[in-house]
Design a protein around this motif. Structure first.
Motif, short mmCIF file in Angstrom:
data_model
loop_
_atom_site.label_atom_id
_atom_site.label_comp_id
_atom_site.label_asym_id
_atom_site.label_seq_id
_atom_site.Cartn_x
_atom_site.Cartn_y
_atom_site.Cartn_z
N ASP A 88 0.84 -1.19 0.00
CA ASP A 88 0.00 0.00 0.00
C ASP A 88 0.88 1.25 0.00
O ASP A 88 1.72 1.42 0.90
N GLY A 90 -0.38 4.37 0.00
CA GLY A 90 -1.19 5.50 0.44
C GLY A 90 -0.47 6.37 1.46
O GLY A 90 0.55 5.98 2.03
N HIS A 122 -3.61 -6.73 -2.67
CA HIS A 122 -3.86 -5.30 -2.48
C HIS A 122 -2.73 -4.53 -3.16
O HIS A 122 -1.56 -4.83 -2.96
N SER A 123 -3.09 -3.49 -3.94
CA SER A 123 -2.05 -2.75 -4.67
C SER A 123 -2.32 -1.25 -4.74
O SER A 123 -1.84 -0.57 -5.64
N ARG A 124 -3.06 -0.73 -3.77
CA ARG A 124 -3.44 0.69 -3.80
C ARG A 124 -2.22 1.60 -3.81
O ARG A 124 -1.34 1.50 -2.95
N HIS A 125 -2.15 2.47 -4.80
CA HIS A 125 -1.03 3.41 -4.96
C HIS A 125 0.33 2.70 -5.03
O HIS A 125 1.36 3.31 -4.72
N SER A 127 0.73 -0.23 -7.52
CA SER A 127 0.54 -1.30 -8.49
C SER A 127 1.84 -1.66 -9.22
O SER A 127 2.10 -2.84 -9.49
N TRP A 147 -9.70 -5.01 -6.26
CA TRP A 147 -10.05 -3.60 -6.42
C TRP A 147 -8.89 -2.81 -7.04
O TRP A 147 -8.38 -1.86 -6.46
N SER A 149 -6.80 -0.21 -8.70
CA SER A 149 -7.04 1.23 -8.89
C SER A 149 -5.82 1.93 -9.50
O SER A 149 -5.77 3.17 -9.52
N ASP A 194 -15.59 -6.50 -0.84
CA ASP A 194 -14.70 -5.88 0.15
C ASP A 194 -15.48 -5.49 1.40
O ASP A 194 -15.10 -4.58 2.14
#
Length: 254
Positions: A88, A90, A122-125, A127, A147, A149, A194
């Protein structure tokens, strides 16, 4: 219906949510955020043939729970499914990026050593970092981007390397949904909620969100809902069959 990413243990009443899932006949991947949560969460799936429990270590918790990697490795033999894992980037997590990358690498290596696993990722911000890590450990198993993004170009790169994707209602209703869904191979897409973090406004399991997701996906694919659900069901069967080559079949009931 199919929910390939749900935090069953974090519902106000996990047992009630499991009963709702059973009643609706939904196939669910129940992900966990820490290895310590896995044994108790797996109990909610006992006797319920449509629920599988995944062993996870959430990237947003890695800086506090990286000491549980050893437990993750020990428990890995109890399930054919891993999640939620990943990186992540973020604002609240980026300062721990180096630790996250190291732990994700170790988890992928453990999956590879175990013969491969189906992995909800999970790969938010982050990827690009996630794709790079998976490319370095291709024998870790079958990656399913939860998900997604990231940039469309990263989605294409992930698709080109054989990754799958789980998509939920907020993603399917976003302004970039058409461009993103157009990139994803139809035979490697599954639905997700989710929940209880998304797709639900109450304490109950959000069955309606899945039917709305199928309807949204049907519009984006230009199909009717019956054909869309058939495609998703076929995809799930293909995933289970493909998982055999990662030697997870012996754990299919977990």
């Amino acid at each position: 219906m199919i929910d390939f990413h749900c935090h069953l243990d974090l519902f106000p009443s996990p047992a009630a949510a499991a009963a709702e899932i059973d009643h609706a006949g939904t196939y669910v991947l129940s992900v966990t955020n820490t290895p310590k949560a896995f044994p108790n969460t797996a109990q909610f799936a006992k006797g319920r043939r449509r629920i599988r429990t995944a062993l996870g270590l959430h990237p947003q918790l890695v800086h506090e729970r990286h000491g549980e990697v050893g437990m993750f490795v020990r428990l890995l033999g109890e399930t054919g499914y891993v999640g939620e894992i990943g990186i992540d980037g973020g604002e609240d997590s980026v300062r721990h990026l180096d630790t996250q990358k190291d732990v994700f690498r170790r988890l992928l290596r453990a999956c590879a050593d175990a013969g491969g696993r189906v992995m909800s990722i999970h790969s938010r911000h982050a990827s690009g970092e996630v794709i790079e890590a998976i490319q370095r450990q291709p024998d870790a198993g079958l990656p399913v981007f939860h998900w997604f993004s990231g940039p469309v170009a990263h989605a294409q790169k992930a698709a080109d390397m054989g990754a799958w994707f789980s998509v939920g209602l907020p993603m399917l209703r976003s302004r970039r949904a058409s461009a993103m869904i157009g990139i994803l191979p139809r035979d490697r897409v599954l639905t997700e909620t989710d929940a209880p973090f998304a797709s639900t406004s109450g304490e109950s399991y959000p069955t309606k969100a899945l039917s709305l997701s199928v309807a949204a996906l049907a519009r984006l694919w230009g199909l009717d809902e019956k054909a869309t659900q058939k495609q998703l069901n076929d995809n799930l069967r293909r995933m289970v069959a493909q998982a055999d080559r990662f030697r997870v079949a012996a754990h299919a009931g977990s």
